[in-house]
Motif scaffolding. Sequence first.
Motif, PDB file in Angstrom:
ATOM      1  N   ARG A  13       0.852  -1.187   0.000  1.00  0.00           N
ATOM      2  CA  ARG A  13       0.000   0.000   0.000  1.00  0.00           C
ATOM      3  C   ARG A  13       0.890   1.240   0.000  1.00  0.00           C
ATOM      4  NH1 ARG A  13      -4.505  -0.573   4.638  1.00  0.00           N
ATOM      5  NH2 ARG A  13      -5.096   1.403   3.680  1.00  0.00           N
ATOM      6  N   PRO A  14       1.226   1.753  -1.173  1.00  0.00           N
ATOM      7  CA  PRO A  14       2.134   2.915  -1.233  1.00  0.00           C
ATOM      8  C   PRO A  14       1.543   4.135  -0.539  1.00  0.00           C
ATOM      9  CG  PRO A  14       1.086   2.548  -3.361  1.00  0.00           C
ATOM     10  CD  PRO A  14       0.746   1.364  -2.509  1.00  0.00           C
ATOM     11  N   HIS A  15       2.351   4.809   0.271  1.00  0.00           N
ATOM     12  CA  HIS A  15       1.861   5.975   1.009  1.00  0.00           C
ATOM     13  C   HIS A  15       3.042   6.802   1.504  1.00  0.00           C
ATOM     14  CE1 HIS A  15       2.757   2.998   4.146  1.00  0.00           C
ATOM     15  NE2 HIS A  15       2.958   4.041   4.943  1.00  0.00           N
ATOM     16  N   ILE A  16       2.736   8.001   1.961  1.00  0.00           N
ATOM     17  CA  ILE A  16       3.728   8.908   2.539  1.00  0.00           C
ATOM     18  C   ILE A  16       3.328   9.172   3.982  1.00  0.00           C
ATOM     19  CG2 ILE A  16       4.809  11.182   2.380  1.00  0.00           C
ATOM     20  CD1 ILE A  16       3.921  11.125  -0.633  1.00  0.00           C
ATOM     21  N   THR A  17       4.085   8.654   4.920  1.00  0.00           N
ATOM     22  CA  THR A  17       3.772   8.852   6.336  1.00  0.00           C
ATOM     23  C   THR A  17       3.999  10.318   6.717  1.00  0.00           C
ATOM     24  OG1 THR A  17       4.314   6.577   6.940  1.00  0.00           O
ATOM     25  CG2 THR A  17       4.396   8.225   8.699  1.00  0.00           C
ATOM     26  N   VAL A  18       2.979  10.916   7.320  1.00  0.00           N
ATOM     27  CA  VAL A  18       3.045  12.326   7.701  1.00  0.00           C
ATOM     28  C   VAL A  18       3.160  12.500   9.213  1.00  0.00           C
ATOM     29  CG1 VAL A  18       1.788  14.523   7.649  1.00  0.00           C
ATOM     30  CG2 VAL A  18       1.779  13.039   5.637  1.00  0.00           C
ATOM     31  N   ALA A  19       2.469  11.644   9.978  1.00  0.00           N
ATOM     32  CA  ALA A  19       2.520  11.752  11.439  1.00  0.00           C
ATOM     33  C   ALA A  19       2.244  10.386  12.065  1.00  0.00           C
ATOM     34  CB  ALA A  19       1.507  12.779  11.934  1.00  0.00           C
ATOM     35  N   ARG A  20       2.696  10.236  13.320  1.00  0.00           N
ATOM     36  CA  ARG A  20       2.513   8.970  14.027  1.00  0.00           C
ATOM     37  C   ARG A  20       1.920   9.195  15.417  1.00  0.00           C
ATOM     38  NH1 ARG A  20       5.294   4.751  11.677  1.00  0.00           N
ATOM     39  NH2 ARG A  20       6.846   5.322  10.087  1.00  0.00           N
ATOM     40  N   LYS A  21       1.064   8.281  15.835  1.00  0.00           N
ATOM     41  CA  LYS A  21       0.503   8.164  17.178  1.00  0.00           C
ATOM     42  C   LYS A  21      -0.333   9.380  17.583  1.00  0.00           C
ATOM     43  CE  LYS A  21       1.538   6.751  21.901  1.00  0.00           C
ATOM     44  NZ  LYS A  21       2.577   6.496  22.915  1.00  0.00           N
ATOM     45  N   TYR A  22      -1.630   9.290  17.332  1.00  0.00           N
ATOM     46  CA  TYR A  22      -2.566  10.341  17.725  1.00  0.00           C
ATOM     47  C   TYR A  22      -2.607  10.452  19.248  1.00  0.00           C
ATOM     48  CZ  TYR A  22      -6.977  12.880  18.201  1.00  0.00           C
ATOM     49  OH  TYR A  22      -7.941  13.803  18.527  1.00  0.00           O
ATOM     50  N   THR A  23      -2.506  11.679  19.763  1.00  0.00           N
ATOM     51  CA  THR A  23      -2.451  11.889  21.215  1.00  0.00           C
ATOM     52  C   THR A  23      -3.590  12.769  21.734  1.00  0.00           C
ATOM     53  OG1 THR A  23      -0.968  13.792  20.892  1.00  0.00           O
ATOM     54  CG2 THR A  23       0.062  11.636  21.264  1.00  0.00           C
ATOM     55  N   GLY A  24      -4.588  13.048  20.896  1.00  0.00           N
ATOM     56  CA  GLY A  24      -5.686  13.906  21.318  1.00  0.00           C
ATOM     57  C   GLY A  24      -6.554  13.290  22.401  1.00  0.00           C
ATOM     58  N   LYS A  25      -7.133  14.135  23.264  1.00  0.00           N
ATOM     59  CA  LYS A  25      -8.036  13.653  24.304  1.00  0.00           C
ATOM     60  C   LYS A  25      -9.397  13.264  23.732  1.00  0.00           C
ATOM     61  CE  LYS A  25      -5.867  16.408  27.956  1.00  0.00           C
ATOM     62  NZ  LYS A  25      -6.073  17.466  28.987  1.00  0.00           N
ATOM     63  N   ASN A  26      -9.785  13.918  22.643  1.00  0.00           N
ATOM     64  CA  ASN A  26     -11.037  13.597  21.964  1.00  0.00           C
ATOM     65  C   ASN A  26     -10.756  12.691  20.765  1.00  0.00           C
ATOM     66  OD1 ASN A  26     -12.580  15.325  23.684  1.00  0.00           O
ATOM     67  ND2 ASN A  26     -11.835  17.076  22.491  1.00  0.00           N
TER      68      ASN A  26
END
Length: 210
Positions: free
Chosen positions: A151-164
């Motif tokens: 699945r070709p992709h470009i990783t932009v960010a890792r591990k969501y840390t939001g409270k909501n």
Amino acid sequence: MEINYYSVITKGTWTVMSIGNLLPASQRLFVALRVPEPIGCALQNECKHYKIDIPFSKWTYSKDYHITLQFLGDTESSKIHALCEALHRVASELKPFMLEMGIWDIFGVPEAPRVLYKTVAGDLARLECLQHKIVESTVELQFNKEARKYRPHITVARKYTGKNPFQRDLLISSSVAENLPWYVSEFVLFTTHIGAKPMYEVVEAFPIMN
């Protein structure tokens, strides 16, 4: 910076190059396509608007944007010469092609994704052909073949840390970066330097010349 690791001799826990420099006995390697700097900068600028409302633990540095073709893992430096030869043969069999940025998407639980990424559009048939040939050539050198579908992709960010819960609607479906297609005329072998910026360094580039 591109480094060339030909003519190596393994000695203890280090590898000695013919010119006298020392390399670690093994390196964490992967094969990838680089994202051109103008597109990477446009994507990074777009991300600045999202960081406050969409918190992730780590956002990818613009010069580290890439499309992985095959992850190789920890590899003995003494094997890099044979690996590069195999990859040059793959490059000689292919023709350049066009790619462009796709839409936003995620890996992981929708409410708390582990990866935020951009999909890839354009000539996906040629991209998949390239990826397949790379995998087949490295399997012959005893590297492992990824079991999951590519699945070709470009990783932009890792591990969501939001409270909501994560809200996909906050991401605009179109962007400047999506309107900047690019010409793929090479792929590269990267080594990883954990914690550095940029984190990935080119070991060797493989021009697609046909």
